[in-house]
Design a protein around this motif. Sequence first.
Motif, mmCIF file in Angstrom:
data_model
loop_
_atom_site.group_PDB
_atom_site.id
_atom_site.type_symbol
_atom_site.label_atom_id
_atom_site.label_comp_id
_atom_site.label_asym_id
_atom_site.label_seq_id
_atom_site.Cartn_x
_atom_site.Cartn_y
_atom_site.Cartn_z
ATOM 1 N N UNK A 96 0.849 -1.199 0.000
ATOM 2 C CA UNK A 96 0.000 0.000 0.000
ATOM 3 C C UNK A 96 0.878 1.240 0.000
ATOM 4 N N UNK A 117 -2.507 10.162 4.204
ATOM 5 C CA UNK A 117 -2.158 8.758 4.451
ATOM 6 C C UNK A 117 -1.248 8.634 5.679
ATOM 7 N N UNK A 118 -0.429 9.655 5.897
ATOM 8 C CA UNK A 118 0.556 9.591 6.974
ATOM 9 C C UNK A 118 -0.047 9.952 8.328
ATOM 10 N N UNK A 121 -0.143 8.015 11.679
ATOM 11 C CA UNK A 121 1.101 7.817 12.428
ATOM 12 C C UNK A 121 1.238 8.813 13.579
ATOM 13 N N UNK A 128 -6.461 5.326 17.599
ATOM 14 C CA UNK A 128 -6.800 4.627 16.355
ATOM 15 C C UNK A 128 -7.757 3.475 16.644
ATOM 16 N N UNK A 132 -11.471 2.927 15.028
ATOM 17 C CA UNK A 132 -11.883 1.735 14.276
ATOM 18 C C UNK A 132 -12.935 0.905 14.986
ATOM 19 N N UNK A 179 -2.869 -1.861 8.844
ATOM 20 C CA UNK A 179 -2.467 -1.340 7.534
ATOM 21 C C UNK A 179 -2.781 0.157 7.463
ATOM 22 N N UNK A 180 -3.932 0.518 7.981
ATOM 23 C CA UNK A 180 -4.324 1.937 7.984
ATOM 24 C C UNK A 180 -3.303 2.765 8.753
ATOM 25 N N UNK A 183 0.744 2.138 6.853
ATOM 26 C CA UNK A 183 1.047 2.364 5.437
ATOM 27 C C UNK A 183 1.728 3.702 5.228
ATOM 28 N N UNK A 185 3.782 5.227 7.121
ATOM 29 C CA UNK A 185 5.202 5.086 7.458
ATOM 30 C C UNK A 185 5.965 4.533 6.255
#
Lengths: 303, 406
Positions: A96, A117-118, A121, A128, A132, A179-180, A183, A185
């Motif tokens: 990803x 996307x970052x 992190x 997180x 979720x 993964x969320x 990715x 990183x």
Amino acid sequence: MTLSIMKQGRWTPFLYLLPALVIMFIFIIYPMANTFVLSFMDKTGTQSAAVDCMPGEPCWGVLENYRYALTSSDMLTALRNNASWLLLMVPGTVLAGLFFAVLADRVRYEALAKSIIFMPMAISFIGAGIIWRFVFALESGGGQQIGILNAIIVGLGGQPVAWLSTPAINNYALMVVGVWLWSGFCMTILSAAIKAVPTEILEAARVDGANEWDVFIQIMLPMIMPTIVVVTTTMVINVLKIFDIVYVMTGGNFGTEVIANRMFNLIVTDTGRSMAIAIILVLLTVPIMIFNMVRFRQQEAMR
Amino acid sequence: MKPFSSINRVLSRLPENLAIIFMCVVWIIPTLGLLVTSFRTSEAVRTSGWWTALSPKQAASSAEYTTYCASCHGSDGKGVASVDLSNPAVLDKYPRTNRLLAMLRQPVNGEAHVKNPPLPEKAADALAIMTPIQEHLQTLGSGSQESVWSGLTLRNYADAVVGYKGTQDYLTDCEQKNPSALAKFKCDLTDVFNPEGMGSALINTLFVAIPSTFFPILIAAFAAYAFSWMDFKGRQWLFALLVGLQIIPLQMTLVPIARMYASLGMQGTFVGIWLFHTGFGLPYAIYLMRNFLGSLPREIFESAYLDGANHFSAFTRLALPLSIPAIGSLAIFQFLWIWNDFLIAKIFLSNNPVLTVQITNLIDPRGGNWHIMTGAAFLSFIVPMTVFFLFQKSFVRGLLAGSVKG
């Protein structure tokens, strides 16, 4: 290569190193040794682990805690889960991240897209986990689904799913969270490697008639391969140590426990077993540690 | 042919743009859901998805209004029907009577719609269905257009800050002087520091994170200087060991250190957690600092030494100021790591919970307090997200230095 330009006393370097060495000795080296010793002790860490042996049941004597850590059904579940985390989440995050790094490199809003996307992190695994848990939320009483995933499924005419408590799928649900989180990183590091590939080489290949896919596979991929290896090993370590996600999402229930959670759950009730699990965990990281050190020495040699 | 070629370019780029946008949307939706939810009332959170909060309520219920109510009340909702609602014969004419009656029992604009109408058995079910219509009527009655924002509230954040878990929200219970609230809360500003709330957790977190960021960097700077610009036996070997130490899982050291702290009376103290973070931050900090210091041009050190500087002045006057970028990256990295840490704080400082620990304390296993959880989670994001967006470049630099240069 001589480093010191200035004359120095024989002990001066150690004066600079002393605070760091002392603290690292107290907080890393000594505890590791102590953990090792405790892993051969009983629940309270006062006598040999052999006292926990039951007559008529398999016993490894002083290695009794390791029998638990390697053969008990709880630990087998945890080891199996960690293995599937490794098999799915490491490639998942790396692919990803690579996919996004390559694509984002080609658009103008790259910085914004990469920030999005970052961003995971920057927040805690606990936060997180809350995010979720809410995505996976299930309303089983017939009311409106407040979790977006189940709302979509119901909207499409399906049956709502208990994502976190159904053993066949809950591990995968947790990996999605992983993964969320990670990715970004992988993307960041891979993106830097992609930027370091000289554009002339890529342009030359394009002029020679190579299509984008060939350019990627035959030129870019080999050039960023060392970075992919680094990212992959880092992710292997991260996944081996995975703890918070499972802790906050399922508490390790419904067959989702991983090694670090098993270890955490036993810390108070059974120190010996908990420490044996910690040793197993560190043994699993040893190959990567050696790999990193060798790679480091090679790079130092090239400096 | 120029226009065509540019259209062509846009079209050929379309799939990759779509893929990027799709991934970004997927990545952002979970967080967006949490953010929106944190501003919704507990009732709204329980009964409907957060995405409905983004569409105006009017649109959601006007269809029902037209179906069930417009015949009596007119399209503007202002008509008052002259009908005897307690007459069963009248009500039988309407297929939705049950629901209608249930609704009518609810007050509209602060007054009873109809006083004591006969309420059928399945009224409770009916009530749920009629709720949107009722809301719609209330909107019409008050004569104001309901905006997207009107259903949103900051009360969840108040609950999260003080750590209130009552049936209503903290502010309401305090206004009503509810005994359940007054038992544990003073209902004044001191509640912000209630040990079960996110307010005190924020203070604890700051008190953990700032020294735990400062100490390892200071100590690492000294060590990194020695590794970069001094010569001593075993330098390579010691540094390689350090590279190895970076990946020791911290789970390895928890119990021995907890025992050590217990025997020293340091369990649950801030000093204890500062030292732990310092110990665990050091390998990476030294590693990164050494990579940076080692890459500085040696000429500047040479000329400093020729000018009579000793190691200490070279360190304080040259190496430290020059490594500000590295120190910045490292500080951001270490700060975020500590801010987001859960395990160490849970074990060594559970009596003074930090934000992450406090969030897990607020979790209701039955999932009934999403509104507080979401508020609490977002409170814990404010600082790291601000740091992240302000110093993204430094953060990324730290990340790259750690894992690629290695």
